[in-house]
Each structure stands twice: as structure tokens, then as C-alpha cells.
Design a protein around this motif. Structure first.
Motif, PDB file in Angstrom:
ATOM      1  N   THR A  53       0.954  -1.084   0.120  1.00 23.66           N
ATOM      2  CA  THR A  53       0.194  -0.041  -0.007  1.00 23.66           C
ATOM      3  C   THR A  53       0.974   1.258   0.036  1.00 23.66           C
ATOM      4  O   THR A  53       1.832   1.343   0.937  1.00 23.66           O
ATOM      5  CB  THR A  53      -0.872   0.090   1.229  1.00 23.66           C
ATOM      6  N   LEU A  54       0.696   2.249  -0.926  1.00 23.76           N
ATOM      7  CA  LEU A  54       1.340   3.360  -1.240  1.00 23.76           C
ATOM      8  C   LEU A  54       0.556   4.394  -0.495  1.00 23.76           C
ATOM      9  O   LEU A  54      -0.412   4.762  -1.225  1.00 23.76           O
ATOM     10  CB  LEU A  54       1.926   3.625  -2.576  1.00 23.76           C
ATOM     11  N   VAL A  55       1.187   5.331   0.297  1.00 25.90           N
ATOM     12  CA  VAL A  55       0.513   6.426   0.696  1.00 25.90           C
ATOM     13  C   VAL A  55       1.094   7.825   0.099  1.00 25.90           C
ATOM     14  O   VAL A  55       2.186   8.025   0.435  1.00 25.90           O
ATOM     15  CB  VAL A  55       0.487   6.737   2.265  1.00 25.90           C
ATOM     16  N   PRO A  56       0.449   8.234  -0.776  1.00 26.38           N
ATOM     17  CA  PRO A  56       0.951   9.449  -1.571  1.00 26.38           C
ATOM     18  C   PRO A  56       0.883  10.851  -0.564  1.00 26.38           C
ATOM     19  O   PRO A  56       0.034  11.008   0.286  1.00 26.38           O
ATOM     20  CB  PRO A  56      -0.090   9.842  -2.766  1.00 26.38           C
ATOM     21  N   SER A  57       1.950  11.819  -0.902  1.00 23.23           N
ATOM     22  CA  SER A  57       1.982  12.854  -0.278  1.00 23.23           C
ATOM     23  C   SER A  57       1.005  13.923  -1.037  1.00 23.23           C
ATOM     24  O   SER A  57       1.107  14.131  -2.268  1.00 23.23           O
ATOM     25  CB  SER A  57       3.431  13.620   0.112  1.00 23.23           C
ATOM     26  N   LEU A  58       0.351  14.803  -0.093  1.00 21.74           N
ATOM     27  CA  LEU A  58      -0.378  15.942  -0.534  1.00 21.74           C
ATOM     28  C   LEU A  58       0.407  17.225  -0.351  1.00 21.74           C
ATOM     29  O   LEU A  58      -0.207  18.491  -0.845  1.00 21.74           O
ATOM     30  CB  LEU A  58      -1.869  15.990   0.305  1.00 21.74           C
ATOM     31  N   GLY A  59       1.570  17.103   0.114  1.00 20.82           N
ATOM     32  CA  GLY A  59       2.472  18.333   0.132  1.00 20.82           C
ATOM     33  C   GLY A  59       2.430  18.877   1.440  1.00 20.82           C
ATOM     34  O   GLY A  59       1.336  18.565   2.076  1.00 20.82           O
ATOM     35  N   PRO A  60       2.745  20.085   1.667  1.00 18.43           N
ATOM     36  CA  PRO A  60       2.366  20.888   3.073  1.00 18.43           C
ATOM     37  C   PRO A  60       1.117  21.505   2.928  1.00 18.43           C
ATOM     38  O   PRO A  60       0.560  21.695   1.754  1.00 18.43           O
ATOM     39  CB  PRO A  60       3.423  22.043   2.736  1.00 18.43           C
ATOM     40  N   LYS A  61       0.300  21.153   3.986  1.00 21.40           N
ATOM     41  CA  LYS A  61      -1.094  21.666   4.128  1.00 21.40           C
ATOM     42  C   LYS A  61      -0.775  22.933   4.357  1.00 21.40           C
ATOM     43  O   LYS A  61      -0.047  23.551   5.240  1.00 21.40           O
ATOM     44  CB  LYS A  61      -1.678  20.924   5.529  1.00 21.40           C
ATOM     45  N   ARG A  62      -1.662  23.578   3.608  1.00 19.63           N
ATOM     46  CA  ARG A  62      -1.884  25.253   3.568  1.00 19.63           C
ATOM     47  C   ARG A  62      -3.403  25.580   3.819  1.00 19.63           C
ATOM     48  O   ARG A  62      -4.213  25.103   3.124  1.00 19.63           O
ATOM     49  CB  ARG A  62      -1.610  25.947   2.409  1.00 19.63           C
ATOM     50  N   VAL A  63      -3.580  26.502   4.665  1.00 22.89           N
ATOM     51  CA  VAL A  63      -4.863  26.988   5.160  1.00 22.89           C
ATOM     52  C   VAL A  63      -5.149  28.431   4.622  1.00 22.89           C
ATOM     53  O   VAL A  63      -4.240  29.218   4.837  1.00 22.89           O
ATOM     54  CB  VAL A  63      -5.140  27.013   6.727  1.00 22.89           C
ATOM     55  N   ILE A  64      -6.421  28.772   4.210  1.00 24.00           N
ATOM     56  CA  ILE A  64      -6.724  30.069   3.591  1.00 24.00           C
ATOM     57  C   ILE A  64      -6.988  30.890   4.785  1.00 24.00           C
ATOM     58  O   ILE A  64      -7.811  30.504   5.598  1.00 24.00           O
ATOM     59  CB  ILE A  64      -7.820  29.839   2.524  1.00 24.00           C
ATOM     60  N   VAL A  65      -6.670  32.051   4.860  1.00 22.32           N
ATOM     61  CA  VAL A  65      -6.858  32.967   6.004  1.00 22.32           C
ATOM     62  C   VAL A  65      -8.131  33.388   5.720  1.00 22.32           C
ATOM     63  O   VAL A  65      -8.597  33.989   4.654  1.00 22.32           O
ATOM     64  CB  VAL A  65      -6.114  34.142   6.197  1.00 22.32           C
ATOM     65  N   PRO A  66      -9.224  33.268   6.813  1.00 19.24           N
ATOM     66  CA  PRO A  66     -10.478  33.452   6.411  1.00 19.24           C
ATOM     67  C   PRO A  66     -10.579  35.212   6.551  1.00 19.24           C
ATOM     68  O   PRO A  66     -10.040  35.875   6.978  1.00 19.24           O
ATOM     69  CB  PRO A  66     -11.337  33.095   7.735  1.00 19.24           C
ATOM     70  N   ASP A  67     -11.807  35.532   5.890  1.00 17.28           N
ATOM     71  CA  ASP A  67     -12.027  36.849   5.760  1.00 17.28           C
ATOM     72  C   ASP A  67     -13.037  37.307   6.847  1.00 17.28           C
ATOM     73  O   ASP A  67     -14.283  36.984   7.264  1.00 17.28           O
ATOM     74  CB  ASP A  67     -13.041  37.362   4.629  1.00 17.28           C
ATOM     75  N   VAL A  68     -12.330  37.890   8.124  1.00 17.22           N
ATOM     76  CA  VAL A  68     -12.981  38.264   9.335  1.00 17.22           C
ATOM     77  C   VAL A  68     -13.290  39.987   9.290  1.00 17.22           C
ATOM     78  O   VAL A  68     -13.744  40.348  10.397  1.00 17.22           O
ATOM     79  CB  VAL A  68     -12.241  37.953  10.535  1.00 17.22           C
ATOM     80  N   ALA A  69     -13.189  40.457   8.405  1.00 21.66           N
ATOM     81  CA  ALA A  69     -13.184  41.992   8.431  1.00 21.66           C
ATOM     82  C   ALA A  69     -14.810  42.364   8.762  1.00 21.66           C
ATOM     83  O   ALA A  69     -15.724  41.809   8.112  1.00 21.66           O
ATOM     84  CB  ALA A  69     -13.084  42.443   6.929  1.00 21.66           C
ATOM     85  N   GLY A  70     -14.845  43.332   9.619  1.00 16.48           N
ATOM     86  CA  GLY A  70     -16.265  43.657  10.139  1.00 16.48           C
ATOM     87  C   GLY A  70     -16.855  42.611  11.140  1.00 16.48           C
ATOM     88  O   GLY A  70     -18.027  43.017  11.927  1.00 16.48           O
ATOM     89  N   MET A  71     -16.276  41.620  11.591  1.00 14.06           N
ATOM     90  CA  MET A  71     -16.483  40.737  12.778  1.00 14.06           C
ATOM     91  C   MET A  71     -16.059  41.686  14.032  1.00 14.06           C
ATOM     92  O   MET A  71     -15.016  42.336  13.985  1.00 14.06           O
ATOM     93  CB  MET A  71     -16.092  39.455  12.785  1.00 14.06           C
ATOM     94  N   THR A  72     -16.719  41.109  15.162  1.00 14.02           N
ATOM     95  CA  THR A  72     -16.072  41.647  16.359  1.00 14.02           C
ATOM     96  C   THR A  72     -14.662  40.905  16.659  1.00 14.02           C
ATOM     97  O   THR A  72     -14.512  39.801  16.108  1.00 14.02           O
ATOM     98  CB  THR A  72     -17.056  41.304  17.550  1.00 14.02           C
ATOM     99  N   GLY A  73     -14.225  41.411  17.525  1.00 16.66           N
ATOM    100  CA  GLY A  73     -12.790  40.833  17.894  1.00 16.66           C
ATOM    101  C   GLY A  73     -13.012  39.454  18.198  1.00 16.66           C
ATOM    102  O   GLY A  73     -12.019  38.426  17.659  1.00 16.66           O
TER     103      GLY A  73
END
Length: 632
Positions: free
Chosen positions: A418-438
Motif C-alpha cells: 500500500t502506497l500513501v501519496p503525499s499531498l504536500g505541505p498543508k496550507r490553510v486560507i486565512v478567513p475573511d473576518v473583516a467587520g466581525m467583532t474581535g
């Protein structure tokens, strides 16, 4: 070091009644002392609230009301509340003194407990909570630290109503969640609300910890743990400790259902289920001890006996062979002969079988292109199976991350790899929180697997006060999982510093910014018609339309009389004209004035970098070395 000697309350007589003898424990909200009630001549435990709480009138009012409610709750498994009072800066609760240890102390000492023993602790805890629920009370902070184990084996629950009293303080108004994050129900995290089913959830988490020795969730930050309470299903205790019985798994799963509707209706309902589970669990006995022997707490006679005593070797003389047996001839056991022959054949066939099996080592495929690795393995006679990909910071996307079996493992030719392929480094998209409370932005960022970094406030008229302006990195950027995201929050309007500015310019500028301006003139030694004081203070956060008051040195004073008196002009003093620098770049204006021999002081009104006002006014005559004020 004896910490009680440095405690100013030790030795003090509170309310003319309670003499504090020593300090027992200190927590995040209160300190507990051992005290003597001199009126009734009995030992009590005094819980003294920390000064930050005692100084909050809302807390004191709620605390008194909750203390009265708890005092009416009479149950053998609830620490009884005798009295509540205040003595100047001290707010206290007088309670039953329970010598012993907390359940947390026992967990630290022993780790996990057997299922039966854990239920024997949970049953009185649930009985105490059930009595409170029947009386309309919710504990809100069920955890091992609030369960006391007495020296004679009794179980007592403490701190009913304290969390509810703290909800009235300023701490909760700034977004602090009340409770202990490891035991907090999903609805407490998302809404801050709690009912009897929230206590049931916390009791389920506590049972999980008792039988496994750990809480179901851990994380680098409290917010990440809170996120898992909201979005994950509490795992079964047996997935951590396989010997946990299914009955306990079922009890924990029912109590910790994410939807409150799916939990037991209250602690009494969970109590019934816990008693049933305890009844159906097999009794665990120790064969080395006689069941009828009572536990005395002292070593038994058998336990104190030297271990070598029962270990003597018994030696007996060899028995003589009866004469009649000696005279008989040998008779083989044909069954044993046949069995031996079968075993010889079986062993021979097994050896032949293994001699016909070809073994081969698994090749090293990690780090190779998946298609190339599959081709190489197939060429060696292996069957290749591809598993779902996994993220990796070290192995690039499309390369083999791992093989099962691992490289150099000896397996039969034709086996499956069984071969497990790499998806590479995990990257997360910074959410758009403009206009929200802190606080909402913090939750959203943590929910996406990121870490909240610094939170800074900045004056901004376009974005509503206390709402997020932007983040760094900005929304939409891809970053590493767990990366820090800084938040910039709008401070709304910030009161500008107009001290020293000419009256008309100061009033005009503040009016243009939306302030309602009032000007007061007073006699002062400062330059006439200049601002000497202002309210609100400079740099304080204010709302648009806030009244602003400026105080100026009286304008009727003859300027030249002031100038001559202030500067004590001499006949040989050098004078120069102050040039007009309004509208110029601040750096250029400063350099120009300093080249003419003036001292320059720059004050900030905004972030424009351009001179908006100056004092003295353009073309005014001033001695060299005089200070020229610039506002940008």
C-alpha cells in the motif's frame, strides 16, 4: 517556605466571628482558609473571593443571592454552606470543612481508575447534581477540582452557584467564557448559556477522564479545545483504554452528545443509568485475599508473614515399583505411535511448503514519484494499492510518503504494497473576518486551524468601533496550518491632540472631525489664543459627535506685550520670519525651519505626513531658536 505566614488574612477575625487559622488552597477565583467560628465553636472552611471580584458590585449582588440558594440545598453529597458575608474589602462564604483531597489530587496520584470504582465516585456526584437540578440550580463548572473525597470515603461536590455569580461580572462582558474549557458543553462555548444538560455533559467528560486518565481533547490553546467540543463527537473511552467496558462507553456517549436534546434530561436521569451500569458490571475480586476478611487499613497476618515461609520444597522418598508391575512385558500405546507418525508427516509437508515459497524484500519507494514507484513495485511482482493522500511538510506533493509494509520488510512475492501519496505541505486560507467583532474573529480563525497572534487597535472612521479592519496575513492568503494571524481592530474615532494649536484652527479642525466644540478662555501665561487643555484627553477612544471642550489662553492680551515679556528681547537678539510650510511634506518643512535656526516640534493629528497647521502663523517674526509647532 510557609506561605500562610505572609498572608495578611491569617490571624484576622472576620466579621467579628471567624478567626482565620491557616490557608488551605488558592484558586483562580478565591482562596480557601481554615477558620474557627468562635460563635458556634466549630471549624469551618472560608472561601474568600479575590479582590477583583469583591470590588465588582454586580458580582457581590449575584454572589449573595446564589449563596442563599445554595444554603437551602441540603444533601449529603453537597458541601453545606453555612453563611455569607462581607467585611470591608473581603467577600466570603462560610462552608462545611471537609478534610480530605480533591478528585483531581487522586487522579494525579493514581492515573486512571477501574470502571467500577469510577462509577462508585460518579454516583454520589450525580446524586448531588440531581438534587441541585431538582431545586432549579445549575452548577456550571463540574470538574474533578470541585469534587472532594473525605478521609472516610465520602464524596462531596463544592462551588454550586459560584460560576453563575461570576457571570454578572465585567469579565464576562469582555467575552470571557465562564467554566473550565475541558469540561465545557458545546452550547456553553457557542452561546455562553448553560442548563442542567450542560452539567450532564461535564459529568460525562469527568467519567471519561476517570476511566482513561486523560480528557478527550487536548490542544495548544483553549480555543482549539473549545472548537473540538463544538464540532467533534467525544470518542469512546475504550478507544483510549481497551479494557473499559461497553456499558461505560454507552454512558459516556449518551452524556456527551453534542445536541443537548440527545443527552439524559438531567443528572438524576444519568444517575439511574450509572446505577444500572454499576449493577451489571462484574465484581472484581482479588484471589489473594479472603472475601470475608474486612479491610482494616493495617497489614493482615498473611501479608506480614515472611514470603519464604510458604515456599519450602517438599521432598518425599521415591516410591518403590510394585513387584507385579516389574514382571510385566512392554506394551506400546498404539494411539501415541500413530499420533507421532502424523506429526512427522505434517512437519515434513510444512517444510516442503515453505521451501516452495519465494520471499522478497520490499523496495525503498518513499520519496519517489507515485507512478514511478508503482511501476517499480509491479515489476518486482508486487500488487500495488494506493491509499488516500496525507499532508506532509517534508515530502512534496505527488511523491510517496509511506509504504506498508515498510522498505526492506521480507514478504511473499506477489504480496500487496500500500502506497500513501503525499499531498504536500498543508496550507490553510486565512478567513475573511473583516467587520466581525474581535471575539468572533478569534473563533473563526481558530476554527480554521490557525492561531490568533496579536490584537491591535487603530483609529479608523470608516470601520465601526470594535470591528475588525483587516488581518495580517490578509484574508485569502495561504499559510501553514497553525500559523499566527494578527488582527487589527477599529478603535473608531480617537481624540486628536490639539494642545498648543491656535484657537480658531483647533476649533475648526475638531468641528470638521464631527466633534461638538466648546471653547473656554482663561487667563494664562501661555501664548494668547492657543489651546492649553482639552477634554476628552488626547488619544482616548470616542464616538462621533462627542462634545469636545478646549481651554485657551485669553485672546485679549496684547500679543507683543506677552512676546516681549516672555522672550525678554535684547537689542542684539537675532529675529527671523517664520516661513509658510502648510501643505508641505513634514520632513521637508522641518528641514527648512531648522535651516533658518528654528527648533521644530511635530504633533500628529492623522497619518497624512503633510503639514496641516503651524504655529507661529506664516510670516510671523520670531527670535532664532524659537520653537515652531507643526501639526500633520
Amino acid at each position: 517556605m510557609d506561605t500562610t505566614t505572609a498572608d495578611p488574612l491569617v490571624g484576622r477575625l472576620l466579621d467579628g466571628r471567624y478567626r482565620i487559622e491557616s490557608r488551605i488552597a488558592r484558586g483562580g477565583m478565591a482562596t480557601v482558609y481554615l477558620a474557627l467560628d468562635i460563635r458556634l465553636d466549630r471549624t469551618v472552611a472560608l472561601k474568600v473571593m479575590h479582590r477583583s471580584l469583591a470590588e465588582d458590585p454586580a458580582f457581590v449582588r449575584r454572589f449573595i443571592g446564589e449563596a442563599k440558594s445554595v444554603a437551602s440545598l441540603s444533601h449529603p453529597n453537597v458541601v453545606h454552606v453555612f453563611d455569607q458575608g462581607t467585611d470591608n474589602d473581603v467577600v466570603y462564604l462560610s462552608m462545611e470543612y471537609v478534610p480530605g483531597r480533591t478528585l483531581r489530587d487522586i487522579l494525579r496520584e493514581r492515573g486512571r481508575l477501574p470502571a467500577r470504582e469510577a462509577l462508585e465516585i460518579m454516583i454520589p456526584v450525580l446524586a448531588a447534581l440531581g438534587a441541585a437540578h431538582q431545586a432549579g440550580m445549575v452548577h456550571r463548572d463540574v470538574k474533578p477540582e470541585n469534587v472532594l473525597m473525605t478521609d472516610d470515603g465520602r464524596v462531596k461536590v463544592v462551588d454550586f452557584g459560584l460560576a453563575r455569580a461570576i457571570e454578572a461580572t465585567n469579565q464576562t462582558r469582555t467575552g470571557v467564557m465562564i467554566g473550565t474549557i475541558g469540561y465545557m458543553s458545546p452550547e456553553q462555548v457557542t452561546t455562553g448559556g448553560a442548563d442542567v444538560r450542560s452539567d450532564v455533559y461535564a459529568a460525562g467528560i469527568m467519567l471519561f477522564e476517570l476511566v482513561t486518565g486523560q480528557q478527550p481533547y487536548d490542544g495548544e490553546t483553549p480555543m482549539s479545545v473549545a472548537y473540538r467540543h463544538v464540532h467533534d463527537t467525544v470518542p469512546l473511552p475504550s478507544s483510549f483504554v481497551p479494557e473499559v467496558p461497553p456499558l461505560v462507553d454507552t454512558l459516556v456517549a449518551h452524556a456527551t452528545a453534542r445536541d443537548p436534546q440527545d443527552r439524559p434530561a438531567d443528572a438524576t436521569a444519568m444517575l439511574v443509568a450509572a446505577v444500572d451500569a454499576h449493577r451489571m458490571l462484574p465484581r472484581m475480586t482479588n484471589p489473594a485475599m479472603t472475601q470475608s476478611q474486612p479491610h482494616t487499613g493495617t497489614p493482615s497476618a498473611a501479608a506480614s508473614m515472611p514470603q519464604a515461609a510458604p515456599m519450602h520444597t517438599l521432598i518425599q522418598p521415591r516410591a518403590e515399583t510394585p513387584p507385579q508391575q516389574q514382571k510385566r512385558g512392554f506394551r506400546p500405546n498404539w494411539f501415541l505411535v500413530a499420533l507421532a507418525a502424523v506429526m512427522v508427516v505434517a512437519i515434513g509437508l510444512t517444510g516442503w511448503f515453505f521451501s516452495q515459497t519465494e520471499y522478497i524484500a520490499v523496495p525503498s519507494l518513499v520519496g519517489k514519484n507515485l507512478a514511478v514507484a508503482e511501476k517499480n513495485a509491479t515489476a518486482l511482482g508486487f500488487t500495488v494499492k494506493k491509499a488516500d493522500g496525507q499532508y506532509s511538510e517534508k515530502v512534496g506533493e505527488g511523491l510517496v510518503l509511506r509504504s506498508d509494509p515498510a522498505a526492506q520488510t521480507e514478504v511473499e512475492k506477489g504480496s500487496t504494497i500500500t502506497l500513501v501519496p503525499s499531498l504536500g505541505p498543508k496550507r490553510v486560507i486565512v478567513p475573511d473576518v473583516a467587520g466581525m467583532t474581535g471575539n468572533a474573529a478569534r473563533v473563526a480563525i481558530s476554527a480554521d486551524g490557525l492561531t490568533v497572534g496579536s490584537v491591535k487597535r487603530l483609529a479608523n472612521l470608516e470601520v465601526e468601533r470594535d470591528k475588525v479592519i483587516r488581518t495580517s496575513p490578509q484574508a485569502g492568503e495561504k499559510v501553514k496550518e497553525g500559523a499566527k494571524v494578527d488582527i487589527l481592530v477599529s478603535a473608531g474615532m480617537v481624540m486628536p491632540d490639539v494642545t498648543g494649536m491656535p484657537k480658531d484652527e483647533a476649533a475648526g479642525y475638531l468641528g470638521g472631525q464631527g466633534f461638538q466644540v466648546q471653547v473656554n478662555e482663561v487667563d494664562d501665561d501661555a501664548e494668547p489664543c492657543t489651546v492649553i487643555a482639552q477634554a476628552p484627553k488626547a488619544k482616548s477612544e470616542v464616538d462621533k459627535g462627542t462634545p469636545a471642550q478646549i481651554t485657551v489662553a485669553r485672546c485679549q492680551t496684547d500679543f507683543w506685550d506677552w512676546f516681549r515679556g516672555d522672550n525678554q528681547a535684547r537689542d542684539d537678539q537675532q529675529f527671523g520670519l517664520v516661513p509658510a510650510v502648510i501643505g508641505k511634506d513634514v520632513k521637508d518643512a522641518k528641514a527648512e525651519l531648522e535651516a533658518l535656526g528654528f527648533t521644530v516640534r511635530v504633533q500628529r493629528l492623522g497619518n497624512r505626513g503633510v503639514v496641516q497647521y503651524q504655529r507661529p502663523l506664516p510670516n510671523s517674526e520670531r527670535p532664532q531658536g524659537s520653537t515652531v509647532y507643526l501639526w500633520q
